[in-house]
Design a protein around this motif. Structure first.
Motif, mmCIF file in Angstrom:
data_model
loop_
_atom_site.group_PDB
_atom_site.id
_atom_site.type_symbol
_atom_site.label_atom_id
_atom_site.label_comp_id
_atom_site.label_asym_id
_atom_site.label_seq_id
_atom_site.Cartn_x
_atom_site.Cartn_y
_atom_site.Cartn_z
ATOM 1 N N SER A 44 -13.725 -35.648 29.917
ATOM 2 C CA SER A 44 -12.245 -36.166 29.828
ATOM 3 C C SER A 44 -11.607 -35.492 30.925
ATOM 4 C CB SER A 44 -11.397 -36.106 28.460
ATOM 5 O OG SER A 44 -11.589 -34.587 28.089
ATOM 6 N N GLN A 45 -12.365 -34.851 32.084
ATOM 7 C CA GLN A 45 -11.697 -34.001 33.010
ATOM 8 C C GLN A 45 -11.368 -34.951 34.002
ATOM 9 O OE1 GLN A 45 -14.614 -31.098 34.474
ATOM 10 N NE2 GLN A 45 -13.565 -29.480 33.151
ATOM 11 N N GLU A 46 -12.201 -36.026 34.596
ATOM 12 C CA GLU A 46 -11.601 -36.691 35.969
ATOM 13 C C GLU A 46 -12.168 -38.250 35.675
ATOM 14 O OE1 GLU A 46 -14.043 -35.539 39.432
ATOM 15 O OE2 GLU A 46 -15.436 -34.551 38.212
ATOM 16 N N PHE A 47 -11.192 -38.870 36.161
ATOM 17 C CA PHE A 47 -11.222 -40.364 36.089
ATOM 18 C C PHE A 47 -11.484 -40.714 34.729
ATOM 19 C CE2 PHE A 47 -12.828 -39.308 40.271
ATOM 20 C CZ PHE A 47 -11.773 -39.748 41.114
ATOM 21 N N CYS A 72 -2.434 -30.244 38.893
ATOM 22 C CA CYS A 72 -2.023 -31.517 39.221
ATOM 23 C C CYS A 72 -1.570 -31.527 40.754
ATOM 24 C CB CYS A 72 -1.246 -32.164 38.328
ATOM 25 S SG CYS A 72 -1.699 -32.495 36.508
ATOM 26 N N LEU A 73 -0.873 -30.413 41.112
ATOM 27 C CA LEU A 73 -0.256 -30.427 42.382
ATOM 28 C C LEU A 73 -1.253 -30.166 43.570
ATOM 29 C CD1 LEU A 73 2.068 -30.361 44.312
ATOM 30 C CD2 LEU A 73 2.547 -27.704 43.724
ATOM 31 N N HIS A 121 -6.706 -37.289 35.685
ATOM 32 C CA HIS A 121 -7.413 -36.447 35.697
ATOM 33 C C HIS A 121 -6.757 -35.305 34.836
ATOM 34 C CE1 HIS A 121 -9.878 -37.698 39.197
ATOM 35 N NE2 HIS A 121 -9.387 -36.967 40.126
ATOM 36 N N ASN A 122 -7.525 -34.696 33.858
ATOM 37 C CA ASN A 122 -6.714 -33.754 32.970
ATOM 38 C C ASN A 122 -7.335 -32.257 33.280
ATOM 39 O OD1 ASN A 122 -6.045 -32.364 30.743
ATOM 40 N ND2 ASN A 122 -6.768 -33.769 29.135
ATOM 41 N N VAL A 165 -0.924 -34.071 32.960
ATOM 42 C CA VAL A 165 -2.112 -34.748 33.610
ATOM 43 C C VAL A 165 -1.825 -35.469 34.589
ATOM 44 C CG1 VAL A 165 -3.195 -34.937 31.050
ATOM 45 C CG2 VAL A 165 -1.666 -36.796 31.811
ATOM 46 N N LEU A 166 -2.740 -35.897 35.440
ATOM 47 C CA LEU A 166 -2.227 -36.684 36.752
ATOM 48 C C LEU A 166 -3.006 -37.939 36.467
ATOM 49 C CD1 LEU A 166 -1.198 -36.354 39.571
ATOM 50 C CD2 LEU A 166 -3.367 -35.708 40.378
ATOM 51 N N ALA A 167 -1.945 -39.157 36.672
ATOM 52 C CA ALA A 167 -2.457 -40.190 36.568
ATOM 53 C C ALA A 167 -2.988 -40.806 38.184
ATOM 54 C CB ALA A 167 -1.409 -41.402 36.147
#
Length: 206
Positions: A182-185, A61-62, A173-174, A160-162
């Motif tokens: 379910s990886q991105e968007f 996420c970072l 983004h998971n 996860v990153l919102a």
């Protein structure tokens, strides 16, 4: 009146180097030490990479946030080492405590000059407000949020990153999401996400 969607064009990073092999890694069909791209992680050995790969959701996420705001993006394992020094990961043998939000946020602010705030109570309304203000949010959700149609055993434990939101749902983004699914968007309705979400996390801005 419909609420417009806010979606930030954030690049995606998996916590494993071979994002297409995530299903095999999470089921144990393939050991992370056998990831053909493990050297990209900056680890010294496949074993070092394998130890950290399943724990690097926050690092992924970072890296996404760093790329979004046009910072140089280090390999994942050197970032892990930095975060260990910062106290955001505490390793004791083969066990690891972390990601610990407060020292993580302090590291992000001091090392990268970004706004970073650990938020122990982060309800959906505040997540939506965060995204609409141009910031991103690392959210604590159960790892099975990659398959939101299945009820999780509990909440939290995975980051996860919102990267987007509407009144109806959050866009994620998971780092351990399934490729093409379910990886991105990946949009998850707020009511569904609530089953997985521990309502805490870290807000990052520029």
């Amino acid at each position: 009146m419909s609420v417009p969607t806010t979606q930030h064009p954030v690049p995606y990073y998996s916590q494993w180097e071979s994002r297409t092999l995530v299903p095999e890694f999470i089921t144990g069909q393939l050991d992370a030490a056998d990831d053909p791209l493990w050297q990209k992680s900056g680890a010294d050995t496949p074993q070092e990479y394998a130890f950290w790969a399943r724990r690097m959701c926050g690092v992924a996420c970072l890296r996404m946030a760093l790329d979004f705001w046009r910072h140089q993006v280090p390999p994942s394992v050197p970032l892990v080492r930095d975060l260990c020094e910062a106290g955001a990961y505490v390793r004791d043998g083969n066990t690891v405590k972390g990601l610990i939000y407060a020292p993580f946020a302090e590291y992000v602010a001091e090392r990268w000059g970004m706004e970073a705030k650990a938020v122990p109570h982060l309800p959906a309304a505040l997540v939506q407000e965060t995204i609409e203000s141009g910031r991103l949010a690392l959210l604590s959700a159960h790892k099975t949020v990659r398959t939101p149609e299945v009820d999780p055993p509990n909440k939290g434990g995975h980051l996860v990153l919102a990267v987007g939101s509407t009144k109806e749902g959050v866009m994620l983004h998971n780092p351990s999401g399934l490729p093409g699914v379910s990886q991105e968007f990946a949009v998850v309705p707020w009511l569904t996400f609530d089953r997985f979400y521990a309502k805490r996390g870290v807000i990052i801005g520029e």
